[in-house]
Design a protein around this motif. Structure first.
Motif, mmCIF file in Angstrom:
data_model
loop_
_atom_site.group_PDB
_atom_site.id
_atom_site.type_symbol
_atom_site.label_atom_id
_atom_site.label_comp_id
_atom_site.label_asym_id
_atom_site.label_seq_id
_atom_site.Cartn_x
_atom_site.Cartn_y
_atom_site.Cartn_z
ATOM 1 N N PHE A 123 0.831 -1.199 0.000
ATOM 2 C CA PHE A 123 0.000 0.000 0.000
ATOM 3 C C PHE A 123 0.871 1.256 0.000
ATOM 4 C CE2 PHE A 123 -3.998 -2.077 2.032
ATOM 5 C CZ PHE A 123 -4.333 -2.587 0.789
ATOM 6 N N GLY A 124 1.988 1.204 0.716
ATOM 7 C CA GLY A 124 2.899 2.346 0.753
ATOM 8 C C GLY A 124 3.503 2.637 -0.612
ATOM 9 N N ILE A 125 3.870 1.593 -1.337
ATOM 10 C CA ILE A 125 4.448 1.769 -2.675
ATOM 11 C C ILE A 125 3.432 2.393 -3.628
ATOM 12 C CG2 ILE A 125 5.297 0.528 -4.705
ATOM 13 C CD1 ILE A 125 6.624 -1.444 -2.794
ATOM 14 N N LEU A 126 2.198 1.885 -3.584
ATOM 15 C CA LEU A 126 1.163 2.412 -4.473
ATOM 16 C C LEU A 126 0.826 3.862 -4.132
ATOM 17 C CD1 LEU A 126 -1.195 -0.692 -4.681
ATOM 18 C CD2 LEU A 126 0.310 0.180 -6.466
ATOM 19 N N LEU A 177 -13.616 7.443 -14.356
ATOM 20 C CA LEU A 177 -12.505 6.876 -13.593
ATOM 21 C C LEU A 177 -12.960 5.686 -12.750
ATOM 22 C CD1 LEU A 177 -10.524 10.054 -12.442
ATOM 23 C CD2 LEU A 177 -9.852 8.379 -14.170
ATOM 24 N N VAL A 178 -14.177 5.761 -12.236
ATOM 25 C CA VAL A 178 -14.738 4.626 -11.492
ATOM 26 C C VAL A 178 -14.887 3.421 -12.421
ATOM 27 C CG1 VAL A 178 -16.778 3.758 -10.286
ATOM 28 C CG2 VAL A 178 -15.906 6.040 -9.765
ATOM 29 N N ILE A 179 -15.363 3.658 -13.634
ATOM 30 C CA ILE A 179 -15.497 2.581 -14.610
ATOM 31 C C ILE A 179 -14.130 1.986 -14.940
ATOM 32 C CG2 ILE A 179 -16.125 2.066 -17.016
ATOM 33 C CD1 ILE A 179 -18.344 4.169 -16.743
ATOM 34 N N VAL A 180 -13.136 2.848 -15.093
ATOM 35 C CA VAL A 180 -11.774 2.384 -15.404
ATOM 36 C C VAL A 180 -11.248 1.470 -14.313
ATOM 37 C CG1 VAL A 180 -9.385 3.137 -15.641
ATOM 38 C CG2 VAL A 180 -11.186 4.333 -16.890
ATOM 39 N N VAL A 181 -11.376 1.903 -13.061
ATOM 40 C CA VAL A 181 -10.878 1.094 -11.941
ATOM 41 C C VAL A 181 -11.625 -0.233 -11.867
ATOM 42 C CG1 VAL A 181 -10.662 0.978 -9.430
ATOM 43 C CG2 VAL A 181 -10.105 3.099 -10.624
ATOM 44 N N ALA A 182 -12.931 -0.188 -12.053
ATOM 45 C CA ALA A 182 -13.726 -1.417 -12.008
ATOM 46 C C ALA A 182 -13.282 -2.379 -13.100
ATOM 47 C CB ALA A 182 -15.212 -1.096 -12.147
ATOM 48 N N TYR A 183 -13.032 -1.864 -14.295
ATOM 49 C CA TYR A 183 -12.614 -2.748 -15.384
ATOM 50 C C TYR A 183 -11.216 -3.316 -15.135
ATOM 51 C CZ TYR A 183 -11.226 -4.664 -19.796
ATOM 52 O OH TYR A 183 -10.769 -5.533 -20.746
ATOM 53 N N ILE A 184 -10.311 -2.490 -14.646
ATOM 54 C CA ILE A 184 -8.960 -2.993 -14.361
ATOM 55 C C ILE A 184 -9.018 -4.110 -13.334
ATOM 56 C CG2 ILE A 184 -6.721 -2.389 -13.341
ATOM 57 C CD1 ILE A 184 -6.962 0.344 -14.620
ATOM 58 N N PHE A 185 -9.880 -3.956 -12.326
ATOM 59 C CA PHE A 185 -10.023 -5.005 -11.320
ATOM 60 C C PHE A 185 -10.527 -6.302 -11.953
ATOM 61 C CE2 PHE A 185 -12.821 -7.210 -8.242
ATOM 62 C CZ PHE A 185 -11.845 -7.617 -7.340
ATOM 63 N N VAL A 186 -11.538 -6.196 -12.798
ATOM 64 C CA VAL A 186 -12.077 -7.389 -13.454
ATOM 65 C C VAL A 186 -11.016 -8.025 -14.351
ATOM 66 C CG1 VAL A 186 -13.793 -8.238 -15.091
ATOM 67 C CG2 VAL A 186 -14.463 -6.611 -13.335
ATOM 68 N N SER A 187 -10.246 -7.200 -15.055
ATOM 69 C CA SER A 187 -9.222 -7.738 -15.946
ATOM 70 C C SER A 187 -8.102 -8.429 -15.174
ATOM 71 C CB SER A 187 -8.643 -6.617 -16.819
ATOM 72 O OG SER A 187 -7.871 -5.705 -16.053
ATOM 73 N N GLN A 188 -7.911 -8.041 -13.914
ATOM 74 C CA GLN A 188 -6.871 -8.654 -13.092
ATOM 75 C C GLN A 188 -7.335 -9.936 -12.403
ATOM 76 O OE1 GLN A 188 -3.807 -7.860 -13.054
ATOM 77 N NE2 GLN A 188 -3.818 -5.836 -13.989
ATOM 78 N N ALA A 243 -8.774 -2.825 -2.970
ATOM 79 C CA ALA A 243 -8.354 -1.649 -2.201
ATOM 80 C C ALA A 243 -7.071 -1.060 -2.774
ATOM 81 C CB ALA A 243 -8.157 -2.030 -0.737
ATOM 82 N N ALA A 244 -6.159 -1.933 -3.194
ATOM 83 C CA ALA A 244 -4.905 -1.464 -3.780
ATOM 84 C C ALA A 244 -5.156 -0.735 -5.096
ATOM 85 C CB ALA A 244 -3.963 -2.650 -4.011
ATOM 86 N N LEU A 245 -6.066 -1.270 -5.916
ATOM 87 C CA LEU A 245 -6.373 -0.645 -7.194
ATOM 88 C C LEU A 245 -7.094 0.690 -7.009
ATOM 89 C CD1 LEU A 245 -7.530 -3.673 -9.388
ATOM 90 C CD2 LEU A 245 -5.241 -2.761 -9.029
ATOM 91 N N VAL A 246 -7.865 0.819 -5.939
ATOM 92 C CA VAL A 246 -8.571 2.067 -5.667
ATOM 93 C C VAL A 246 -7.628 3.098 -5.063
ATOM 94 C CG1 VAL A 246 -10.384 3.133 -4.251
ATOM 95 C CG2 VAL A 246 -10.833 0.968 -5.422
ATOM 96 N N LEU A 247 -6.691 2.634 -4.232
ATOM 97 C CA LEU A 247 -5.786 3.540 -3.533
ATOM 98 C C LEU A 247 -4.981 4.389 -4.510
ATOM 99 C CD1 LEU A 247 -4.408 4.497 -0.899
ATOM 100 C CD2 LEU A 247 -2.793 2.603 -1.181
ATOM 101 N N LEU A 248 -4.466 3.762 -5.559
ATOM 102 C CA LEU A 248 -3.607 4.489 -6.499
ATOM 103 C C LEU A 248 -4.310 5.686 -7.132
ATOM 104 C CD1 LEU A 248 -0.983 4.788 -8.091
ATOM 105 C CD2 LEU A 248 -1.882 3.141 -9.735
ATOM 106 N N PRO A 249 -5.469 5.530 -7.782
ATOM 107 C CA PRO A 249 -6.095 6.708 -8.396
ATOM 108 C C PRO A 249 -6.599 7.726 -7.387
ATOM 109 C CG PRO A 249 -7.539 4.789 -8.576
ATOM 110 C CD PRO A 249 -6.217 4.284 -8.093
#
Length: 287
Positions: A39-42, A179-190, A140-146
């Motif tokens: 979390f610190g790195i992100l 941006l919410v859509i972007v984060v949601a899609y990145i999560f699904v793709s991961q 949480a990690a994917l949300v923290l960054l943006p």
């Protein structure tokens, strides 16, 4: 005289569904050093990019063509989008692989897995709790960054509309939704990486092997996507759709690519999660 029914008696008050609650597993994982470090790195990445722009000058200077990276300093929303663009290909793979690949293998490595099962925690219940927490931490990690990037970018470049590389802008409210859509899609793709890591975590006692294996296989997928000779077969490679979210930072939101990418990723993930549960159900746990 003992009976078969008596052999299956359990202690009074025991409920399999109440063993290893998700909140207990979440607290355990949040206290681990690797969680705090990741979390610190992100959280530090947006600051690093901000310093890079301050030292290196405005992005895109001297370029005839503008891309998303060149709009980084236009507003806080642009800065957040650029952080996602810069990290989606590889950096965001690491926390997902770490949280999902380390979760079971680390218990085996510490020789505590058999004691959890002897508690007794049913195997399916143990895996379910760990999977929910691992996916929750990944999200949480994917949300923290943006979120951090948006705060840092707004402080540095101001709150304004999202400037599009193709020209035009999106109002701040619309930009936030995109941006919410972007984060949601990145999560699904991961989810493919999550499935790989979780499956490998049930097959090995070495956390580094599960994490590294998932990251390595994800990299192989990226390489295969670059082999144009595969033609339409690349549509079945999850990496082929990893940047489909860029359709959300266009004047008109396009769903086709994201829908196809989400379908491919979810299908692979469900198969891998099922393999993990199937393997662990019959695994001889000695660690």
């Amino acid at each position: 005289m003992s009976t078969l029914a008596e052999s299956h008696e359990v202690a009074s008050g025991y409920r399999a569904g109440r063993t290893l609650p998700v909140r207990v597993e979440l607290v355990r994982q949040l206290k681990r050093r690797r969680t705090l470090v990741m979390f610190g790195i992100l959280a530090a990445l947006p600051v690093v990019l901000l310093v890079a722009f301050q030292v290196g000058g405005e992005p895109g200077q001297g370029n005839n063509r503008m891309n998303l990276m060149d709009t980084a300093t236009a507003s806080g929303a642009n800065f957040a989008a650029v952080n996602l663009f810069a990290s989606a290909g590889f950096l965001l793979v690491i926390p997902v692989a770490l949280f999902c690949g380390d979760t079971v293998a680390s218990e085996a490595n510490w020789s505590s897995l058999r004691y959890l099962l002897a508690a007794p925690v049913p195997r399916a219940r143990l895996l379910w709790s760990k999977l929910v927490v691992a996916l929750g931490l990944s999200l949480a990690a994917l949300v923290l960054l943006p979120v951090v990037a948006l705060a840092v970018g707004t402080a540095a470049y101001g709150w304004g509309p999202l400037q599009l590389p193709v020209g035009g802008t999106l109002p701040t409210g619309t930009a936030a939704q995109r941006l919410v859509i972007v984060v949601a899609y990145i999560f699904v793709s991961q989810l493919v990486t999550a499935g790989l890591a979780f499956w490998l975590s049930t097959k090995t006692d070495a956390p580094l092997g599960a994490v590294g294996g998932a990251v390595g296989l994800t990299i192989i997928g990226n390489v295969l996507d670059e082999v144009t000779a595969l033609g339409d077969w690349r549509d079945f490679v999850p990496a082929h759709w990893q940047y489909a979210w860029t359709d959300a930072v266009q004047p008109q939101l396009e769903w086709d690519g994201m829908i196809q990418g989400a379908a491919v990723s979810t299908t692979y993930a469900l198969v891998l999660f099922a393999l993990a549960f199937r393997h662990f159900a019959g695994k001889d746990v000695v660690s």
